[in-house]
Design a protein around this motif. Structure first.
Motif, PDB file in Angstrom:
ATOM      1  N   SER A  16       5.536  51.996 -11.860  1.00  0.00           N
ATOM      2  CA  SER A  16       5.745  51.995 -13.304  1.00  0.00           C
ATOM      3  C   SER A  16       4.628  51.276 -14.038  1.00  0.00           C
ATOM      4  N   MET A  17       3.982  50.327 -13.378  1.00  0.00           N
ATOM      5  CA  MET A  17       2.899  49.609 -14.029  1.00  0.00           C
ATOM      6  C   MET A  17       1.934  49.116 -12.964  1.00  0.00           C
ATOM      7  N   MET A  18       0.669  49.140 -13.310  1.00  0.00           N
ATOM      8  CA  MET A  18      -0.350  48.684 -12.395  1.00  0.00           C
ATOM      9  C   MET A  18      -1.399  47.931 -13.193  1.00  0.00           C
ATOM     10  N   VAL A  19      -1.878  46.832 -12.636  1.00  0.00           N
ATOM     11  CA  VAL A  19      -2.871  46.020 -13.313  1.00  0.00           C
ATOM     12  C   VAL A  19      -4.011  45.755 -12.348  1.00  0.00           C
ATOM     13  N   GLY A  20      -5.230  45.953 -12.812  1.00  0.00           N
ATOM     14  CA  GLY A  20      -6.390  45.676 -11.985  1.00  0.00           C
ATOM     15  C   GLY A  20      -7.582  46.496 -12.423  1.00  0.00           C
ATOM     16  N   PRO A  21      -8.672  46.429 -11.655  1.00  0.00           N
ATOM     17  CA  PRO A  21      -9.855  47.227 -11.989  1.00  0.00           C
ATOM     18  C   PRO A  21      -9.508  48.713 -11.977  1.00  0.00           C
ATOM     19  N   ARG A  22     -10.018  49.449 -12.930  1.00  0.00           N
ATOM     20  CA  ARG A  22      -9.631  50.848 -13.143  1.00  0.00           C
ATOM     21  C   ARG A  22      -9.804  51.718 -11.895  1.00  0.00           C
ATOM     22  N   MET A 156       1.290  25.947 -23.662  1.00  0.00           N
ATOM     23  CA  MET A 156       1.564  26.635 -22.406  1.00  0.00           C
ATOM     24  C   MET A 156       0.409  26.418 -21.424  1.00  0.00           C
ATOM     25  N   VAL A 157      -0.818  26.540 -21.910  1.00  0.00           N
ATOM     26  CA  VAL A 157      -1.989  26.326 -21.057  1.00  0.00           C
ATOM     27  C   VAL A 157      -2.007  24.898 -20.534  1.00  0.00           C
ATOM     28  N   ARG A 158      -1.724  23.927 -21.363  1.00  0.00           N
ATOM     29  CA  ARG A 158      -1.686  22.524 -20.897  1.00  0.00           C
ATOM     30  C   ARG A 158      -0.705  22.368 -19.744  1.00  0.00           C
ATOM     31  N   ARG A 159       0.481  22.913 -19.914  1.00  0.00           N
ATOM     32  CA  ARG A 159       1.508  22.771 -18.868  1.00  0.00           C
ATOM     33  C   ARG A 159       1.129  23.518 -17.593  1.00  0.00           C
ATOM     34  N   LEU A 160       0.606  24.713 -17.738  1.00  0.00           N
ATOM     35  CA  LEU A 160       0.250  25.497 -16.555  1.00  0.00           C
ATOM     36  C   LEU A 160      -0.967  24.928 -15.838  1.00  0.00           C
ATOM     37  N   ARG A 161      -1.949  24.459 -16.573  1.00  0.00           N
ATOM     38  CA  ARG A 161      -3.150  23.899 -15.940  1.00  0.00           C
ATOM     39  C   ARG A 161      -2.806  22.649 -15.142  1.00  0.00           C
ATOM     40  N   ALA A 162      -1.809  21.904 -15.579  1.00  0.00           N
ATOM     41  CA  ALA A 162      -1.396  20.707 -14.841  1.00  0.00           C
ATOM     42  C   ALA A 162      -0.806  21.074 -13.472  1.00  0.00           C
ATOM     43  N   ARG A 163      -0.210  22.259 -13.370  1.00  0.00           N
ATOM     44  CA  ARG A 163       0.448  22.682 -12.124  1.00  0.00           C
ATOM     45  C   ARG A 163      -0.356  23.686 -11.313  1.00  0.00           C
ATOM     46  N   HIS A 164      -1.308  24.356 -11.928  1.00  0.00           N
ATOM     47  CA  HIS A 164      -2.027  25.446 -11.272  1.00  0.00           C
ATOM     48  C   HIS A 164      -3.536  25.330 -11.499  1.00  0.00           C
ATOM     49  N   PRO A 165      -4.219  24.534 -10.695  1.00  0.00           N
ATOM     50  CA  PRO A 165      -5.662  24.440 -10.868  1.00  0.00           C
ATOM     51  C   PRO A 165      -6.344  25.752 -10.469  1.00  0.00           C
ATOM     52  N   VAL A 166      -7.364  26.121 -11.207  1.00  0.00           N
ATOM     53  CA  VAL A 166      -8.111  27.339 -10.915  1.00  0.00           C
ATOM     54  C   VAL A 166      -9.122  27.020  -9.818  1.00  0.00           C
ATOM     55  N   ARG A 167      -9.161  27.884  -8.785  1.00  0.00           N
ATOM     56  CA  ARG A 167     -10.035  27.621  -7.645  1.00  0.00           C
ATOM     57  C   ARG A 167     -11.260  28.524  -7.599  1.00  0.00           C
ATOM     58  N   THR A 168     -11.512  29.275  -8.638  1.00  0.00           N
ATOM     59  CA  THR A 168     -12.659  30.164  -8.649  1.00  0.00           C
ATOM     60  C   THR A 168     -13.626  29.751  -9.751  1.00  0.00           C
ATOM     61  N   THR A 169     -14.764  30.403  -9.772  1.00  0.00           N
ATOM     62  CA  THR A 169     -15.726  30.138 -10.856  1.00  0.00           C
ATOM     63  C   THR A 169     -15.233  30.808 -12.123  1.00  0.00           C
ATOM     64  N   CYS A 170     -15.743  30.360 -13.248  1.00  0.00           N
ATOM     65  CA  CYS A 170     -15.342  30.912 -14.538  1.00  0.00           C
ATOM     66  C   CYS A 170     -15.705  32.386 -14.630  1.00  0.00           C
ATOM     67  N   GLN A 171     -14.766  33.188 -15.086  1.00  0.00           N
ATOM     68  CA  GLN A 171     -15.027  34.609 -15.205  1.00  0.00           C
ATOM     69  C   GLN A 171     -14.114  35.221 -16.252  1.00  0.00           C
ATOM     70  N   CYS A 172     -14.568  36.294 -16.786  1.00  0.00           N
ATOM     71  CA  CYS A 172     -13.769  37.135 -17.670  1.00  0.00           C
ATOM     72  C   CYS A 172     -13.934  38.547 -17.150  1.00  0.00           C
ATOM     73  N   LEU A 173     -12.867  39.140 -16.656  1.00  0.00           N
ATOM     74  CA  LEU A 173     -12.925  40.476 -16.075  1.00  0.00           C
ATOM     75  C   LEU A 173     -12.424  41.490 -17.074  1.00  0.00           C
ATOM     76  N   ARG A 174     -13.146  42.561 -17.212  1.00  0.00           N
ATOM     77  CA  ARG A 174     -12.684  43.663 -18.048  1.00  0.00           C
ATOM     78  C   ARG A 174     -11.926  44.617 -17.138  1.00  0.00           C
ATOM     79  N   LEU A 175     -10.637  44.776 -17.375  1.00  0.00           N
ATOM     80  CA  LEU A 175      -9.809  45.650 -16.554  1.00  0.00           C
ATOM     81  C   LEU A 175      -9.796  47.023 -17.186  1.00  0.00           C
ATOM     82  N   THR A 176     -10.528  47.953 -16.623  1.00  0.00           N
ATOM     83  CA  THR A 176     -10.598  49.303 -17.192  1.00  0.00           C
ATOM     84  C   THR A 176     -10.226  50.333 -16.156  1.00  0.00           C
TER      85      THR A 176
END
Length: 176
Positions: A16-22, A156-176
């Motif tokens: 019913s739904m899919m998310v990711g690179p096109r 929301m970001v403050r609360r989530l960042r306290a519990r879920h550290p990001v382990r990758t380099t900074c990126q912005c992915l265009r999902l097409t």
């Protein structure tokens, strides 16, 4: 590998739904559900936040309560209609209500309350050691332009960042 994985899932249930690179999503979809048309396609972005915004707690930001279910259903349905053109209360009101209720029961729906009403809504979705997906963000039309989404998302970001550290380099992915 997407097409092979889709072929393994073929016939188990309909996607019913899919998310990711096109390219990967298309291969997965067509192997999983050959001949099933794609009803909606959205070009959305995946953003990664590496630092929590500065500041203190936002007053009125909290988890949605079970007694707010009817209002959260109404606002969630309005968000889906506005965002992706889906009318969940017309398509499957009982199923949609059950999904919204489960999110509230599991503490995944958060609100920003102003003047004793829900002024901002957000859902915490998939959560992994790599990060957290948020969605279902909504501000009622009559409350827009007041910075409520910024306040709610910031908290929301403050609360989530306290519990879920990001382990990758900074990126912005265009999902097409």
């Amino acid at each position: 590998h997407a097409a092979r994985l889709g072929a393994l899932l073929q016939g188990r249930h309909r996607p019913s739904m899919m998310v990711g690179p096109r390219e990967a999503c298309d291969a997965f979809w067509w192997a999983w559900a050959p001949g099933t048309p794609i009803a909606r396609w959205n070009d959305q972005r995946l953003l990664v936040c590496h630092e929590a915004p500065p500041g203190g707690p936002v007053p009125g930001f909290r988890r949605a309560r079970p007694d707010e279910l009817a209002e959260v259903i109404r606002l969630s349905a309005a968000m889906e209609c506005e965002d992706i053109g889906r009318r969940p209360l017309d398509e499957d009101a009982v199923g949609f209500a059950a999904v919204v209720q489960r999110r509230i029961e599991h503490g995944q729906t958060w609100i920003l309350e102003r003047e004793r009403r829900i002024a901002f809504l957000i859902n915490v979705g998939t959560s992994t050691t790599w990060g957290v997906q948020v969605g279902g963000t909504y501000v009622p039309p009559d409350l827009r332009g007041r910075g409520l989404a910024r306040e709610g998302m910031t908290e929301m970001v403050r609360r989530l960042r306290a519990r879920h550290p990001v382990r990758t380099t900074c990126q912005c992915l265009r999902l097409t």
